[in-house]
Design a protein around this motif. Structure first.
Motif, PDB file in Angstrom:
ATOM      1  N   HIS A   1     -30.066   1.679  -4.083  1.00 46.42           N
ATOM      2  CA  HIS A   1     -28.965   2.606  -4.548  1.00 46.42           C
ATOM      3  C   HIS A   1     -28.254   1.682  -5.687  1.00 46.42           C
ATOM      4  O   HIS A   1     -27.059   2.284  -6.057  1.00 46.42           O
ATOM      5  CB  HIS A   1     -27.906   3.132  -3.631  1.00 46.42           C
ATOM      6  CG  HIS A   1     -27.715   2.731  -2.459  1.00 46.42           C
ATOM      7  ND1 HIS A   1     -27.389   3.180  -1.380  1.00 46.42           N
ATOM      8  CD2 HIS A   1     -27.126   1.326  -2.248  1.00 46.42           C
ATOM      9  CE1 HIS A   1     -26.901   2.210  -0.330  1.00 46.42           C
ATOM     10  NE2 HIS A   1     -26.725   1.109  -1.167  1.00 46.42           N
TER      11      HIS A   1
ATOM     12  N   MET B   1     -28.008   0.993  -9.483  1.00 46.43           N
ATOM     13  CA  MET B   1     -28.540   1.702 -10.605  1.00 46.43           C
ATOM     14  C   MET B   1     -29.327   0.559 -11.761  1.00 46.43           C
ATOM     15  O   MET B   1     -30.224   0.981 -12.475  1.00 46.43           O
ATOM     16  CB  MET B   1     -27.426   2.273 -11.446  1.00 46.43           C
ATOM     17  CG  MET B   1     -27.053   3.627 -10.608  1.00 46.43           C
ATOM     18  SD  MET B   1     -28.463   4.467 -10.079  1.00 46.43           S
ATOM     19  CE  MET B   1     -27.683   5.128  -8.521  1.00 46.43           C
ATOM     20  N   ASP B   2     -28.763  -0.534 -11.545  1.00 45.40           N
ATOM     21  CA  ASP B   2     -29.321  -1.439 -12.700  1.00 45.40           C
ATOM     22  C   ASP B   2     -30.608  -1.886 -12.453  1.00 45.40           C
ATOM     23  O   ASP B   2     -31.556  -2.305 -13.000  1.00 45.40           O
ATOM     24  CB  ASP B   2     -28.353  -2.846 -12.827  1.00 45.40           C
ATOM     25  CG  ASP B   2     -28.337  -3.762 -11.635  1.00 45.40           C
ATOM     26  OD1 ASP B   2     -28.788  -3.231 -10.755  1.00 45.40           O
ATOM     27  OD2 ASP B   2     -27.970  -4.751 -11.802  1.00 45.40           O
TER      28      ASP B   2
ATOM     29  N   GLU C   1     -33.559   0.448 -14.018  1.00 45.84           N
ATOM     30  CA  GLU C   1     -34.002  -0.010 -15.127  1.00 45.84           C
ATOM     31  C   GLU C   1     -35.226  -0.721 -15.012  1.00 45.84           C
ATOM     32  O   GLU C   1     -35.903  -1.017 -16.061  1.00 45.84           O
ATOM     33  CB  GLU C   1     -32.826  -0.448 -15.899  1.00 45.84           C
ATOM     34  CG  GLU C   1     -31.817   0.285 -16.438  1.00 45.84           C
ATOM     35  CD  GLU C   1     -30.592   0.052 -16.927  1.00 45.84           C
ATOM     36  OE1 GLU C   1     -30.159  -1.482 -17.118  1.00 45.84           O
ATOM     37  OE2 GLU C   1     -29.627   0.610 -16.728  1.00 45.84           O
TER      38      GLU C   1
ATOM     39  N   ASN D   1     -27.118   5.732 -20.547  1.00 46.35           N
ATOM     40  CA  ASN D   1     -27.801   4.972 -19.613  1.00 46.35           C
ATOM     41  C   ASN D   1     -28.230   5.624 -18.408  1.00 46.35           C
ATOM     42  O   ASN D   1     -27.970   6.787 -18.225  1.00 46.35           O
ATOM     43  CB  ASN D   1     -26.921   3.627 -19.368  1.00 46.35           C
ATOM     44  CG  ASN D   1     -25.615   4.082 -18.658  1.00 46.35           C
ATOM     45  OD1 ASN D   1     -25.471   4.892 -17.949  1.00 46.35           O
ATOM     46  ND2 ASN D   1     -24.469   3.509 -19.291  1.00 46.35           N
TER      47      ASN D   1
ATOM     48  N   ASN E   1     -27.389   4.988 -15.311  1.00 40.32           N
ATOM     49  CA  ASN E   1     -26.283   5.359 -14.473  1.00 40.32           C
ATOM     50  C   ASN E   1     -25.546   6.523 -14.771  1.00 40.32           C
ATOM     51  O   ASN E   1     -25.677   7.430 -13.645  1.00 40.32           O
ATOM     52  CB  ASN E   1     -25.391   4.235 -14.690  1.00 40.32           C
ATOM     53  CG  ASN E   1     -24.364   3.934 -13.391  1.00 40.32           C
ATOM     54  OD1 ASN E   1     -24.689   4.317 -12.247  1.00 40.32           O
ATOM     55  ND2 ASN E   1     -23.062   3.614 -13.695  1.00 40.32           N
ATOM     56  N   ASP E   2     -25.394   6.873 -16.037  1.00 42.61           N
ATOM     57  CA  ASP E   2     -25.086   8.278 -16.325  1.00 42.61           C
ATOM     58  C   ASP E   2     -25.949   9.212 -16.019  1.00 42.61           C
ATOM     59  O   ASP E   2     -25.455  10.556 -15.561  1.00 42.61           O
ATOM     60  CB  ASP E   2     -24.695   8.361 -17.659  1.00 42.61           C
ATOM     61  CG  ASP E   2     -23.167   7.545 -18.122  1.00 42.61           C
ATOM     62  OD1 ASP E   2     -22.763   6.926 -16.997  1.00 42.61           O
ATOM     63  OD2 ASP E   2     -22.927   7.024 -19.200  1.00 42.61           O
TER      64      ASP E   2
END
Ligand SMILES: Nc1ncnc2c1ncn2[C@@H]1O[C@H](COP(=O)(O)OP(=O)(O)OP(=O)(O)O)[C@@H](O)[C@H]1O
Ligand SMILES: [Mg+2]
Lengths: 244, 234
Positions: B186, B188-189, B192, B222, B224-225
């Motif tokens: 969980h 978010m980075d 990617e 990105n 996350n958004d």
């Protein structure tokens, strides 16, 4: 079933036990100590010690193995290692056979130590053969192991698993005939006692201690082995690859 | 090529409808990220894929076979969310045991330890290791069999950035060698770093596809958004 995987499992279980010094101490020191206690409690009645002590040599392993196995298997469930094993190429039989092998070895050592202390140091005197008593002790230990494996399926914590000892074992201990001859119990209890495996384990031990009929000793031992196999099958049924 | 094919999967756990008619495909030879808020059903889905979850309906096909079939047991590696290794044994002893179950040569133990950078602390009982080290022992066990499909439930939780980066490059190396990886997270980075993504919410798949496609679809800057848009907007 794959013999090598079962062997690997047995070695792993023994390895874990060896790391746990306190459990090892409990397994090997407690039964002789309890026998010593009995010996001096009945200091004035050596014939009582001879009557009770012989069967006890074979009953302690049953109790100890029940507790040790149910807790070991419960840990396997709660730490997720059982879930991992169930995703691997290991059959349930490999796992159970591994446990059985490991604890049979421990039981044999325990029986040897307990017999050595009882017959060597405490002066326990039996009519029958010490070797037969020791062999029955190993059978009973395996019965305790199999029942422990099965019981662990119904415990959610180690605390509960330990509580199963009084719940599963104490009634059998009271009814098996060691403390009071079964004919003197209430009729209903006498009948119940015939359904309990420890009764047959005790009968075998008593006969072996008294140097009784070898065929009957063999029959009692066969009943113990049979119940052990049934308990192992039930334990296998409680091991599920898929869980909710 | 598809490594995992899930169709209409329904799972009820206790009083929770943990998965509701989940369908998805995991491409082989790639790293697929499974993302979603806590309690969204990631672990449940991974358990169904490795065949340890009782399911109510739907089908799960793994490497062309029904999930949990015996032949898959040496072809799929699974790392549970909590480390599932023997705390009283050393890392090396744990690996040696699992290597024997998988019937793989003992040298693989060294290789797996190196891959997770644990060669130095491999002789201490696992329970004396840090949380991140324990997680890596658990991961190393799954790497032993060189599985075709690796199912990893939050394998990088509690690890420092350097180690995380190293593990992710190890994951991509394994994928380059042909393995399929399904990794839940969980963070978010980490999304990617995935070749493709599956996003879950409340037991449903709300989006799936390549990161660029998700960005384009949500017009977010990105991931996350994009996630917030998908999770809150769904
Ligand atoms: N053993 C269980 N018994 C009953 N319900 C459960 C059980 N395990 C999980 N659940 C429920 O199933 C749902 C999905 O849980 P799951 O563990 O799959 O979520 P998750 O996405 O992995 O969460 P996290 O990110 O926190 O690990 C949750 O609502 C949870 O409460
Ligand atoms: Mg989870």
């Amino acid at each position: 079933m794959n013999g090598r995987v079962a062997l690997a499992t047995a070695e792993r279980v023994l390895h874990q036990l060896r790391r746990d010094r306190r459990t090892v101490a409990l397994v090997f020191v407690v039964p002789p100590l309890l026998l010593a206690l009995f010996r001096y409690v009945f200091d004035g009645q050596p014939e009582t010690f001879d009557r009770v002590g012989g069967p006890l040599v074979g009953i302690f392993p049953f109790v100890m193995m029940f507790v040790v196995t149910s807790v070991t298997m419960l840990r396997e469930r709660t730490t997720g290692t059982l879930e991992r094993l169930m995703t691997l190429p290991l059959s349930k039989l490999d796992l159970l056979a591994g446990y059985a092998l490991a604890f049979a070895l421990v039981a044999a050592l325990q029986a040897a130590v307990t017999c050595a202390v009882a017959f060597g140091l405490l002066g326990l005197d039996v009519e029958g053969s010490v070797v037969v008593v020791a062999a029955l002790a190993v059978c009973n230990a395996l019965l305790g192991m199999a029942l422990g494996l099965f019981a662990s399926a119904f415990a959610q914590s180690e605390f509960q698993a330990v509580q199963f000892m009084p719940a599963f074992v104490l009634p059998q201990f009271l009814l098996c005939g060691l403390l009071v001859p079964r004919e003197r119990m209430a009729d209903a209890l006498e009948w119940v006692s015939y359904a309990l495996p420890l009764t047959w384990a005790y009968d075998g031990l008593r006969r072996a201690v008294e140097g009784g009929d070898a065929a009957l000793v063999a029959r009692d031992a066969a009943i113990v082995v049979g119940v052990t196999l049934v308990a192992l099958a039930l334990a296998a049924a409680t091991l599920r690859r898929r869980t909710p | 090529m598809t490594a995992v094919r899930v169709r209409g999967l329904d799972v009820v756990r206790g009083s929770t409808h943990a998965l509701r008619s989940v369908s998805l495909e995991v491409p082989s030879g790639r790293v697929t990220g499974l993302l979603g808020p806590s309690g969204s059903g990631k672990t449940t889905l991974l358990r169904a894929i490795v065949g340890v979850q009782v399911v109510r309906g739907g089908t799960v096909e793994v490497l062309g076979l029904p999930a949990g079939s015996p032949p898959l047991r040496s072809r799929v590696g699974y790392v549970t969310q909590a480390p599932s290794v023997y705390g009283d044994l050393a890392a090396r002893e744990n690996l040696a045991y699992f290597a024997r179950i998988l019937r793989v040569p003992g040298e693989r133990v060294e290789r797996a330890l190196e891959l997770v950078d644990l060669s130095r602390s491999s002789r201490r009982p696992v329970r004396e290791l840090s949380g991140g080290e324990q997680a890596r022992v658990s991961l190393a066990v799954a790497l032993l069999g060189e599985p075709e499909l690796l199912v990893l439930d939050e394998p990088t939780v509690g690890l420092d950035p350097v180690l995380r980066r190293d593990l992710w490059s190890a994951f991509h190396r394994l994928a380059a060698e042909g393995a399929t990886l399904l990794v839940s997270s969980h963070v978010m980075d980490e999304a990617e770093r995935c070749d493709s993504l599956v996003l879950m919410r409340e037991g449903r798949v709300v989006a799936a596809g390549e990161p660029e496609a998700l960005l384009a679809r949500t017009r977010a800057e990105n991931l996350n958004d994009a996630f917030l848009v998908l999770v809150e907007g769904a």
